[in-house]
Design a protein around this motif. Structure first.
Motif, PDB file in Angstrom:
ATOM      1  N   THR A  22       0.835  -1.205   0.000  1.00  0.00           N
ATOM      2  CA  THR A  22       0.000   0.000   0.000  1.00  0.00           C
ATOM      3  C   THR A  22       0.864   1.248   0.000  1.00  0.00           C
ATOM      4  O   THR A  22       0.617   2.201  -0.753  1.00  0.00           O
ATOM      5  N   GLU A  25       2.841   1.614  -3.379  1.00  0.00           N
ATOM      6  CA  GLU A  25       1.989   2.142  -4.445  1.00  0.00           C
ATOM      7  C   GLU A  25       1.758   3.641  -4.266  1.00  0.00           C
ATOM      8  O   GLU A  25       1.794   4.411  -5.225  1.00  0.00           O
ATOM      9  N   ASP A  26       1.510   4.061  -3.018  1.00  0.00           N
ATOM     10  CA  ASP A  26       1.277   5.478  -2.767  1.00  0.00           C
ATOM     11  C   ASP A  26       2.534   6.291  -3.044  1.00  0.00           C
ATOM     12  O   ASP A  26       2.461   7.377  -3.633  1.00  0.00           O
ATOM     13  N   VAL A  28       4.986   5.590  -5.121  1.00  0.00           N
ATOM     14  CA  VAL A  28       5.220   5.657  -6.566  1.00  0.00           C
ATOM     15  C   VAL A  28       4.269   6.665  -7.219  1.00  0.00           C
ATOM     16  O   VAL A  28       4.670   7.431  -8.106  1.00  0.00           O
ATOM     17  N   CYS A  29       3.012   6.686  -6.769  1.00  0.00           N
ATOM     18  CA  CYS A  29       2.054   7.673  -7.300  1.00  0.00           C
ATOM     19  C   CYS A  29       2.520   9.091  -7.004  1.00  0.00           C
ATOM     20  O   CYS A  29       2.452   9.977  -7.876  1.00  0.00           O
ATOM     21  N   GLN A  30       2.994   9.321  -5.766  1.00  0.00           N
ATOM     22  CA  GLN A  30       3.520  10.641  -5.416  1.00  0.00           C
ATOM     23  C   GLN A  30       4.729  11.002  -6.293  1.00  0.00           C
ATOM     24  O   GLN A  30       4.878  12.136  -6.734  1.00  0.00           O
ATOM     25  N   LEU A  32       5.439   9.895  -9.352  1.00  0.00           N
ATOM     26  CA  LEU A  32       5.052  10.167 -10.734  1.00  0.00           C
ATOM     27  C   LEU A  32       4.341  11.510 -10.879  1.00  0.00           C
ATOM     28  O   LEU A  32       4.521  12.223 -11.867  1.00  0.00           O
ATOM     29  N   GLU A  33       3.526  11.867  -9.886  1.00  0.00           N
ATOM     30  CA  GLU A  33       2.783  13.118  -9.956  1.00  0.00           C
ATOM     31  C   GLU A  33       3.705  14.333  -9.861  1.00  0.00           C
ATOM     32  O   GLU A  33       3.384  15.403 -10.387  1.00  0.00           O
ATOM     33  N   ARG A  35       7.268  14.254 -10.503  1.00  0.00           N
ATOM     34  CA  ARG A  35       8.583  13.789 -10.936  1.00  0.00           C
ATOM     35  C   ARG A  35       9.507  14.935 -11.365  1.00  0.00           C
ATOM     36  O   ARG A  35      10.717  14.863 -11.162  1.00  0.00           O
ATOM     37  N   ARG A  63      -4.177  14.364   3.903  1.00  0.00           N
ATOM     38  CA  ARG A  63      -4.411  13.405   2.828  1.00  0.00           C
ATOM     39  C   ARG A  63      -5.894  13.093   2.710  1.00  0.00           C
ATOM     40  O   ARG A  63      -6.702  13.372   3.598  1.00  0.00           O
ATOM     41  N   ARG A 321       5.022  15.217   0.637  1.00  0.00           N
ATOM     42  CA  ARG A 321       4.373  15.530  -0.641  1.00  0.00           C
ATOM     43  C   ARG A 321       5.151  16.659  -1.311  1.00  0.00           C
ATOM     44  O   ARG A 321       5.325  17.725  -0.747  1.00  0.00           O
TER      45      ARG A 321
END
Length: 326
Positions: A22, A25-26, A28-30, A32-33, A35, A63, A321
């Protein structure tokens, strides 16, 4: 150092138990958003700071609710953050309404659902008078039970309704998801609240519930202890017993004992440092205000705003973030 329990678990079980995927995944999303911004700091540093924030429990600040309630660690972290941020409400003896507590929750999680706050308030108030005032400690311990054990309590409510109507709860499919395949249960009525059910039978059903499902639930031995002194009980009486049980609070591990609820030496020390820093800034600002400058007024106004934020009784969040640069 790895514990013996960790070494005894297969890798995939350990990853599932700790919800490592979990967080991966979070993260990696951060990544990519953001980068482009992260590229100047490095990916290794980003992951280091992300997982440091997870360990510190500050990763849930500001969050979305879906992430805040995604794992047991996230829920404990949110409960602890809410206590530390708004402890002064209880320290000052202020009484707030359900809507006011919900506003405080939304300061940490903007989309925090009102329904969950209402359920927590109903544990304290035991009726529909949702505009009544509540102390911080009463609301906090009720909220802890409702928030952390939310799915478990939904199933307990279904069992309670079946017992009231004379059905055998063990033959009923207890809803554990929002798939829509399970039938909806009616809200607990006033008659159900006043009548109550036999405590021993109710506990037997809860034991079976804990055996059948893997989601988090209070330790059965402590639930049995909480019900040991009553012959019959209502649903909200059961929730109140859980919220006041010392052992359940310790087992959950998010909040201190009620007697220590207003004490947080680490936070008090941090606030004291902020007050000293604020005074130093004020002295420096007064000195600079005498100097001419085209943007003097704007500078003073911004400095005052920063001081007001620094003086608030909110722990400084550890931001992982990465926001776009201006």
């Amino acid at each position: 150092m790895l514990s013996p329990e960790r070494l005894a678990l297969p890798d995939y079980e350990y990853l599932a138990q700790r919800h490592v995927l979990t967080y991966m995944e979070d993260a990696v999303c951060q990544l990519l958003e953001n980068r482009e911004d992260i590229s100047q700091y490095g990916i290794a540093r980003f992951f280091t700071e992300y997982f440091n924030s997870v360990c510190q429990g500050t990763h849930i600040l500001f969050r979305e609710f879906s992430f805040v309630q995604a794992t047991p660690h996230n829920r404990v972290s949110f409960l602890r953050a809410f206590w530390r941020c708004f402890r002064t409400v209880g320290k000052n003896g202020d009484l707030l309404t359900m809507k006011e507590y919900h506003c405080l929750l939304q300061l940490l999680c903007p989309d925090f659902p009102l329904e969950l706050t209402q359920k927590a308030a109903r544990i304290v108030l035991m009726d529909d008078a949702m505009d009544c005032l509540m102390s911080f400690s009463d609301f906090l311990f009720a909220f802890q039970i409702q928030f952390y054990y939310s799915e478990f309590l939904d199933s307990v409510a279904a069992i309670y309704e079946d017992l009231l109507s004379g059905k055998n709860p063990n033959t009923v499919i207890v809803p554990t998801s929002s798939s829509g395949q399970h039938r909806q249960r009616p809200a607990l009525g006033e008659a159900g609240m006043l009548e109550g059910v036999e405590a021993s039978l109710f506990y037997q059903c809860l034991e079976n519930l804990c055996d059948r499902h893997k989601y988090s639930c209070p330790p059965p031995a402590l639930v049995k202890e909480a019900l040991s002194n009553v012959q019959r009980l209502t649903f909200y009486g059961f929730l109140m017993a859980l919220s006041k049980h010392h052992g359940i609070n310790q087992a959950l591990g998010a909040l201190p004992d009620k007697g220590d609820l207003m004490h947080d030496p680490a936070m008090d020390e941090e606030l004291e440092r902020l007050v000293v820093r604020s005074k130093l800034h004020r002295t420096s600002r007064q000195h600079r205000a005498k100097e001419p400058g085209a943007f003097g007024f704007q500078r003073r106004e911004k400095q005052e705003a920063l001081e007001r934020v620094s003086s608030a009784s909110v722990p400084m969040p550890y931001h992982y973030r990465w926001e776009p640069r201006e």
